[in-house]
Design an enzyme around this catalytic site. Structure first.
Site, PDB file in Angstrom:
ATOM      1  N   PHE A 184      -7.921   4.501   5.024  1.00 13.73           N
ATOM      2  CA  PHE A 184      -7.413   3.418   5.959  1.00 13.73           C
ATOM      3  C   PHE A 184      -8.476   2.659   6.497  1.00 13.73           C
ATOM      4  O   PHE A 184      -8.574   2.074   7.776  1.00 13.73           O
ATOM      5  CB  PHE A 184      -6.704   4.192   6.969  1.00 13.73           C
ATOM      6  CG  PHE A 184      -5.453   5.014   6.352  1.00 13.73           C
ATOM      7  CD1 PHE A 184      -4.235   4.258   6.178  1.00 13.73           C
ATOM      8  CD2 PHE A 184      -5.261   6.223   5.982  1.00 13.73           C
ATOM      9  CE1 PHE A 184      -3.047   4.689   5.571  1.00 13.73           C
ATOM     10  CE2 PHE A 184      -4.075   6.996   5.654  1.00 13.73           C
ATOM     11  CZ  PHE A 184      -3.216   6.113   5.324  1.00 13.73           C
ATOM     12  N   THR A 225       0.926  -1.336  -0.069  1.00  9.00           N
ATOM     13  CA  THR A 225       0.016  -0.118   0.012  1.00  9.00           C
ATOM     14  C   THR A 225       0.903   1.271  -0.106  1.00  9.00           C
ATOM     15  O   THR A 225       0.571   2.122  -0.527  1.00  9.00           O
ATOM     16  CB  THR A 225      -0.994  -0.130   1.164  1.00  9.00           C
ATOM     17  OG1 THR A 225      -0.078  -0.371   2.325  1.00  9.00           O
ATOM     18  CG2 THR A 225      -2.042  -0.877   1.125  1.00  9.00           C
ATOM     19  N   CYS A 256      -7.139   0.848   9.498  1.00  8.45           N
ATOM     20  CA  CYS A 256      -5.768   0.390   9.550  1.00  8.45           C
ATOM     21  C   CYS A 256      -4.755   0.813  10.673  1.00  8.45           C
ATOM     22  O   CYS A 256      -4.650   1.923  11.286  1.00  8.45           O
ATOM     23  CB  CYS A 256      -4.819   1.431   8.324  1.00  8.45           C
ATOM     24  SG  CYS A 256      -3.229   1.204   7.978  1.00  8.45           S
TER      25      CYS A 256
END
Ligand code: HEM
Length: 461
Positions: free
Chosen positions: A399, A271, A406
């Site tokens: 996120f 990512t 995340c």
């Protein structure tokens, strides 16, 4: 309206909408379908029916942790099975090990913990700058490849005090090769029909071997760490080996530590490397914003070779460039939720408990109602602090959300700000091939085949 009546492409018997899914660029395909069928549409695949959701009010509704939870749907299941086991990313919220690992690891990802990672992040960023400063003027760089080396080496060094030394190798480290193969295989598996999977014995055998190799590498790291007598080294591994969850009073079993390590290596690099690659893409295509970011870097960093924590905080425009990049191309473009109980979505659609609802983040982030008429355009002012603060709830979700958001967000942003800052400080970028964006989707998305010429800025490298 019953779920079968939610709008969507018509589909075929048995195959459902399998043929409506764009195999080469699934995410762009999902976005096209959203433009055609609207803020929620239905896709039937042999794995079951799911809804693809991108309307801001609907997404807001399903981000509510009281009524909805993350769902480990078909795609994540294959990742769980072949690579990441019951690591944080691919386990159910109700799994006691998810809670234990979450509690033990959260402090290592809090804002205060980021100071500790800075020297190791700088070490790897310095290696990238060294490499780029030694290129001949007619050489170019494969941006995604170098960014992947950078982010992979960074998470391994910060996480486990281990060096893959990707910048010093011609061929990938065997661990990296096994991981790349495993992720590709998991993805191919998710796309095949169950009957086809039974015919892919060789692929399955290779997958088993790769998994064994990855686990061995990590087990060896654990054994060596224990044997060294210096277990705590300010990294994630030390914390996992010694940490105890205050709620349950228990630590993590070795098998779960291995799963977490593999999870961090995967989630922690794909990512962030995609983010840095897209950011450079946007900056070369919009030199006016590139110039503004560089002016900020020159003012904040001057000639300092190694940015301090305090300087990184002052690179607010560089941060905006990255956040705007994640608006248009969130590099983990989907997350999937499901309601605990039967419910009515948006006051209209009757949804049975457990139905997977997949948030299509790139489309959510292009809402004209939220971002204005230029929602499709790259402009870092879209995410200026005051505009972010005034957004409707859950309109910006690169996120993910709630307790399953995340864990590495601060880590990723610190790393990306630091690297982009150091690169802008040292180099000019030339888009010599007049690159046209082609997005490659693996587990994440990144620009495919994006190459740049990198020239040292006079007196700076
Ligand atoms: C979860 C995005 C960097 C570790 C997630 C989720 C998203 C995301 C969208 C939620 C997934 C879902 O709901 O299914 C990103 C982006 C990144 C990034 C865009 C970089 C730009 C990182 C880094 C790490 C990391 C650097 C580790 C160092 C994780 C983990 C989870 C997660 C462990 C699962 C958390 C849980 O469910 O407990 N990430 N991530 N990520 N991410 Fe990241």
């Amino acid at each position: 309206i019953e779920i079968d009546a939610v709008p969507g492409p018509r589909g075929l018997p048995y195959l459902g909408n399998l043929l409506d899914i764009d195999r080469d660029s699934p995410i762009e395909g999902f976005v096209r379908l959203a433009r055609e069928y609207g803020p929620v549409y239905r896709l039937a695949t042999p794995a079951g029916t799911r809804l693809m959701v991108s309307g801001p009010d609907l997404v807001d509704e399903i981000c509510d942790d009281e009524h909805y939870d993350k769902k480990i749907a078909a795609g994540l299941k294959t990742i769980q099975k072949s690579v990441a086991g019951h690591g944080l990313f691919s386990s159910d919220t109700e799994d006691p090990l998810w809670h234990r690992a979450h509690h033990i690891l959260m402090p290592a990802f809090a804002a205060q913990a980021m100071h500790g990672y800075l020297p190791r992040m700088l070490d790897i960023a310095g290696q990238l700058c060294d490499r780029w400063s030694r290129l001949n003027p007619d050489e170019d760089v494969d941006v995604a490849k170098d960014m992947t080396s950078l982010t992979f080496d960074t998470i391994a060094l910060c996480g486990f005090d281990y060096r893959f030394n990707s910048f010093y190798r011609d061929t990938p480290h065997p661990f990296v090769a096994a991981m790349v193969r495993s992720l590709l295989a998991a993805q191919a598996r998710a796309r095949r029909l169950p009957i086809q999977n039974r015919l892919h014995r060789r692929a399955e055998r290779q997958a088993d071997e790769d998994q064994a190799l990855m686990r061995d590498v990590v087990q060896k790291l654990i054994d060596e760490r224990r044997a060294s007598g210096e277990i705590e080294r300010g990294d994630l591994l030390g914390l996992m080996l010694t940490g105890v969850d205050r709620q349950s009073g228990e630590g993590l079993p070795d098998d779960n530590i291995i799963a977490q390590c593999l999870t961090f290596l995967i989630a922690g690099h794909e990512t962030t490397s995609g983010l840095l690659t897209f950011a450079l893409y946007f900056l070369v295509k919009h030199p006016e914003y590139g110039a503004r970011a560089r002016a900020e870097v020159d003012e904040v960093l001057g000639d300092d070779a190694w940015p301090s924590h305090e300087q990184l905080h002052r690179l607010t425009y560089v941060r905006q460039v990255l956040e705007e990049t994640l608006r248009l191309w969130p590099t983990a473009p989907l997350f999937t939720r499901a309601p605990f109980a039967d419910t009515v979505l948006g006051g209209r659609y009757a949804i049975p408990a457990g139905t997977p609802l997949t948030v299509l983040i790139p489309m959510l982030h292009r809402s004209v109602a939220v971002w204005g008429p230029d929602a499709e355009e790259f402009d870092p002012d879209h995410v200026a602090a005051e505009r972010l603060a005034a957004l409707p709830p859950n309109a910006y979700k690169p996120f993910g959300t709630g307790q399953r958001a995340c864990i590495g967000r601060q880590f990723a942003l610190q790393e990306a700000i630091l690297v982009l800052g150091m690169l802008l400080q040292r180099f000019e970028f030339v888009d010599h091939l007049d690159y046209e964006l082609k997005v490659r989707t693996t587990l994440t998305v990144k620009p495919d085949g994006f190459r740049l010429r990198v020239l040292p800025r006079p007196g700076r490298s």
